[in-house]
Design an enzyme around this catalytic site. Structure first.
Site, PDB file in Angstrom:
ATOM      1  N   ALA A  43     -31.116 -50.519  14.535  1.00 21.19           N
ATOM      2  CA  ALA A  43     -31.437 -51.929  14.766  1.00 21.19           C
ATOM      3  C   ALA A  43     -30.395 -52.536  15.699  1.00 21.19           C
ATOM      4  O   ALA A  43     -29.247 -52.078  15.736  1.00 21.19           O
ATOM      5  CB  ALA A  43     -31.411 -52.667  13.439  1.00 21.19           C
ATOM      6  N   GLY A  85     -31.968 -47.272  11.885  1.00 17.71           N
ATOM      7  CA  GLY A  85     -33.391 -47.445  12.187  1.00 17.71           C
ATOM      8  C   GLY A  85     -33.900 -46.395  13.176  1.00 17.71           C
ATOM      9  O   GLY A  85     -35.096 -46.082  13.186  1.00 17.71           O
ATOM     10  N   GLU A 142     -34.708 -43.572  11.035  1.00 19.67           N
ATOM     11  CA  GLU A 142     -35.918 -43.927  10.278  1.00 19.67           C
ATOM     12  C   GLU A 142     -37.172 -43.808  11.146  1.00 19.67           C
ATOM     13  O   GLU A 142     -38.231 -43.412  10.667  1.00 19.67           O
ATOM     14  CB  GLU A 142     -35.775 -45.341   9.699  1.00 19.67           C
ATOM     15  CG  GLU A 142     -34.759 -45.375   8.561  1.00 19.67           C
ATOM     16  CD  GLU A 142     -34.460 -46.772   8.062  1.00 19.67           C
ATOM     17  OE1 GLU A 142     -34.087 -47.628   8.881  1.00 19.67           O
ATOM     18  OE2 GLU A 142     -34.612 -47.015   6.854  1.00 19.67           O
ATOM     19  N   GLU A 200     -25.977 -47.837   7.486  1.00 19.59           N
ATOM     20  CA  GLU A 200     -26.305 -49.163   6.927  1.00 19.59           C
ATOM     21  C   GLU A 200     -25.382 -49.644   5.810  1.00 19.59           C
ATOM     22  O   GLU A 200     -25.068 -50.827   5.729  1.00 19.59           O
ATOM     23  CB  GLU A 200     -27.755 -49.176   6.415  1.00 19.59           C
ATOM     24  CG  GLU A 200     -28.817 -49.253   7.508  1.00 19.59           C
ATOM     25  CD  GLU A 200     -29.286 -47.879   7.986  1.00 19.59           C
ATOM     26  OE1 GLU A 200     -28.541 -46.891   7.836  1.00 19.59           O
ATOM     27  OE2 GLU A 200     -30.410 -47.812   8.511  1.00 19.59           O
TER      28      GLU A 200
HETATM   29  C1  HXC Z   1     -26.753 -53.248  19.466  1.00 18.13           C
HETATM   30  C2  HXC Z   1     -25.644 -51.441  20.301  1.00 18.13           C
HETATM   31  C3  HXC Z   1     -25.955 -50.686  19.144  1.00 18.13           C
HETATM   32  C4  HXC Z   1     -26.735 -51.320  18.118  1.00 18.13           C
HETATM   33  C5  HXC Z   1     -24.786 -49.443  20.460  1.00 18.13           C
HETATM   34  N1  HXC Z   1     -24.916 -50.626  21.084  1.00 18.13           N
HETATM   35  N2  HXC Z   1     -25.399 -49.467  19.268  1.00 18.13           N
HETATM   36  N3  HXC Z   1     -26.035 -52.703  20.455  1.00 18.13           N
HETATM   37  N4  HXC Z   1     -27.098 -52.601  18.326  1.00 18.13           N
HETATM   38  N5  HXC Z   1     -27.128 -50.689  17.025  1.00 18.13           N
HETATM   39  C6  HXC Z   1     -24.395 -51.003  22.390  1.00 18.13           C
HETATM   40  C7  HXC Z   1     -22.903 -51.312  22.323  1.00 18.13           C
HETATM   41  O1  HXC Z   1     -22.666 -52.622  21.891  1.00 18.13           O
HETATM   42  C8  HXC Z   1     -22.517 -51.086  23.768  1.00 18.13           C
HETATM   43  O2  HXC Z   1     -22.921 -52.194  24.530  1.00 18.13           O
HETATM   44  C9  HXC Z   1     -23.392 -49.926  24.200  1.00 18.13           C
HETATM   45  O3  HXC Z   1     -24.494 -49.908  23.280  1.00 18.13           O
HETATM   46  C10 HXC Z   1     -22.670 -48.594  24.104  1.00 18.13           C
HETATM   47  O4  HXC Z   1     -22.153 -48.451  22.809  1.00 18.13           O
HETATM   48  P1  HXC Z   1     -20.588 -48.236  22.491  1.00 18.13           P
HETATM   49  O5  HXC Z   1     -20.362 -48.727  21.104  1.00 18.13           O
HETATM   50  O6  HXC Z   1     -19.749 -48.799  23.562  1.00 18.13           O
HETATM   51  O7  HXC Z   1     -20.487 -46.640  22.561  1.00 18.13           O
HETATM   52  P2  HXC Z   1     -19.510 -45.718  21.715  1.00 18.13           P
HETATM   53  O8  HXC Z   1     -18.138 -46.304  21.631  1.00 18.13           O
HETATM   54  O9  HXC Z   1     -19.631 -44.359  22.310  1.00 18.13           O
HETATM   55  O10 HXC Z   1     -20.109 -45.694  20.241  1.00 18.13           O
HETATM   56  C11 HXC Z   1     -21.431 -45.225  20.023  1.00 18.13           C
HETATM   57  C12 HXC Z   1     -21.854 -45.597  18.577  1.00 18.13           C
HETATM   58  C13 HXC Z   1     -21.643 -47.098  18.346  1.00 18.13           C
HETATM   59  C14 HXC Z   1     -20.996 -44.790  17.589  1.00 18.13           C
HETATM   60  C15 HXC Z   1     -23.326 -45.190  18.385  1.00 18.13           C
HETATM   61  O11 HXC Z   1     -22.252 -47.814  19.440  1.00 18.13           O
HETATM   62  C16 HXC Z   1     -22.211 -47.614  17.071  1.00 18.13           C
HETATM   63  O12 HXC Z   1     -21.610 -47.413  16.003  1.00 18.13           O
HETATM   64  N6  HXC Z   1     -23.349 -48.319  17.145  1.00 18.13           N
HETATM   65  C17 HXC Z   1     -23.973 -48.910  15.989  1.00 18.13           C
HETATM   66  C18 HXC Z   1     -24.788 -47.881  15.248  1.00 18.13           C
HETATM   67  C19 HXC Z   1     -25.354 -48.440  13.925  1.00 18.13           C
HETATM   68  O13 HXC Z   1     -24.559 -48.871  13.056  1.00 18.13           O
HETATM   69  N7  HXC Z   1     -26.687 -48.439  13.804  1.00 18.13           N
HETATM   70  C20 HXC Z   1     -27.352 -48.856  12.596  1.00 18.13           C
HETATM   71  C21 HXC Z   1     -27.809 -50.258  12.744  1.00 18.13           C
HETATM   72  S1  HXC Z   1     -28.507 -50.826  11.204  1.00 18.13           S
HETATM   73  P3  HXC Z   1     -21.851 -53.123  25.333  1.00 18.13           P
HETATM   74  O14 HXC Z   1     -22.705 -54.205  25.925  1.00 18.13           O
HETATM   75  O15 HXC Z   1     -20.860 -53.603  24.343  1.00 18.13           O
HETATM   76  O16 HXC Z   1     -21.271 -52.175  26.348  1.00 18.13           O
HETATM   77  C22 HXC Z   1     -30.093 -50.264  11.241  1.00 18.13           C
HETATM   78  C23 HXC Z   1     -30.998 -50.755  10.162  1.00 18.13           C
HETATM   79  C24 HXC Z   1     -32.449 -50.440  10.446  1.00 18.13           C
HETATM   80  O17 HXC Z   1     -30.482 -49.527  12.075  1.00 18.13           O
HETATM   81  C25 HXC Z   1     -33.367 -51.587  10.187  1.00 18.13           C
HETATM   82  C26 HXC Z   1     -34.784 -51.322  10.640  1.00 18.13           C
HETATM   83  C27 HXC Z   1     -35.111 -51.787  12.015  1.00 18.13           C
END
Ligand code: HXC
Length: 258
Positions: A64, A109, A112, A132
């Site tokens: 997400a 997500g 998922e 999450e």
């Molecule tokens: C918004 C995201 C994102 C996310 C990455 N980005 N994941 N933006 N939502 N989930 C963006 C970053 O902000 C960044 O943009 C660019 O993508 C590159 O990511 P970085 O973080 O700079 O890369 P890196 O340092 O290599 O780290 C990669 C990563 C990290 C480990 C995947 O980005 C991360 O932890 N992302 C979040 C993953 C997460 O927690 N997902 C679960 C979400 S909850 P900028 O503009 O800053 O350069 C979920 C619930 C589901 O999914 C609900 C149903 C829909």
């Protein structure tokens, strides 16, 4: 024109690409809306196989869009938001075989979404996880239901409680993915599988999927009845007759989907 996805339907194979590589294909509201529209088109066009993949080198989908997260005051508001997540169920209910081609980060997500597909083919660089619980929530788009059914309760609990990331070979060992290939070979392999499926009788494939999905929800005896009913119908089809004719005439069958 959609900005966050691409849909290509060619030779009866649909490819839906998540296309926000700079945000690791995170599921923004706009992207989810565009996926919904694309799924309506897929439902209309009825391709033989549906492939879900992510653009860019780094991720299938990082989950997400966290930048759009905002707490809501009531469960009524939360419910409204949950309904906008129906892309997950909608993918699972597509009548044709569905394949997730996953590479790089496949998180939250994103994982998922992959779990809604019938099969998952992974690139060697794929990394899977449910972050999450570290984000003040827990998987809410089917993760707590589909993951245990696929890999078993204890492995799913481990992934969900710890948030630990799995690499592609761990995911293969656990049964989270069907196959792992080199990163460069991913789409070639997925297209090969799609072609193998579409060389088979369309109704055979479609009703096999229906029998499997409906059978999962009922006791075995009832499942066998569902299978028998659908299988008897197969005997009446042109393609069933064509397959026998082709065998006798020592040639490849020409299936028409009737
Ligand atoms: C918004 C995201 C994102 C996310 C990455 N980005 N994941 N933006 N939502 N989930 C963006 C970053 O902000 C960044 O943009 C660019 O993508 C590159 O990511 P970085 O973080 O700079 O890369 P890196 O340092 O290599 O780290 C990669 C990563 C990290 C480990 C995947 O980005 C991360 O932890 N992302 C979040 C993953 C997460 O927690 N997902 C679960 C979400 S909850 P900028 O503009 O800053 O350069 C979920 C619930 C589901 O999914 C609900 C149903 C829909």
């Amino acid at each position: 024109m959609p900005e966050c996805i691409e849909l290509n339907i060619e030779n009866e194979i649909a490819e839906l690409w998540l296309n926000r590589p700079n945000a690791l294909n995170a599921l923004s509201a706009q992207l989810v809306g565009e996926v919904n529209d694309a799924l309506a088109e897929v439902e209309r066009a009825r391709p033989r196989v549906f492939i879900l993949a992510g653009r860019g080198e780094r991720a299938f989908c990082a989950g997400a869009d966290i930048k759009e997260f905002k707490p809501v005051a009531t469960t009524v508001e939360a419910r409204a938001r949950h309904y906008s997540r129906n892309i997950f169920d909608r993918i699972e209910k597509l009548p044709m075989p569905t394949i997730a081609a996953v590479h790089g980060y496949t998180l939250g997500g994103g994982l998922e979404l992959a779990l809604c597909c019938d099969m998952r083919i992974a690139a060697e660089n794929a990394r899977f996880g449910f972050p999450e619980t570290g984000l003040g929530t827990f998987p809410g788009a089917g993760g707590t239901q589909r993951a245990p059914r696929l890999i078993g309760r204890s492995q799913a609990m481990w992934m969900i409680f710890t948030g630990e990331r799995l690499n592609a070979s761990d995911a293969l060992r656990m049964g989270l993915v069907n196959k792992v290939v080199s990163t460069d070979a991913l789409m070639g392999e997925v297209c090969k599988i799609a072609s193998m499926i579409s060389a088979n009788a369309p109704l055979g494939v479609q009703y096999a999927k229906e029998a499997i999905l409906r059978g999962e929800k009922v006791p075995l005896e009832e499942g066998i009845r569902i299978e028998t009913d659908l299988n008897m119908f197969m005997d009446t089809t042109d393609d069933y007759a064509e397959a026998a004719r082709a065998f006798i005439e020592k040639r490849k069958p020409v299936f028409t989907g009737r």
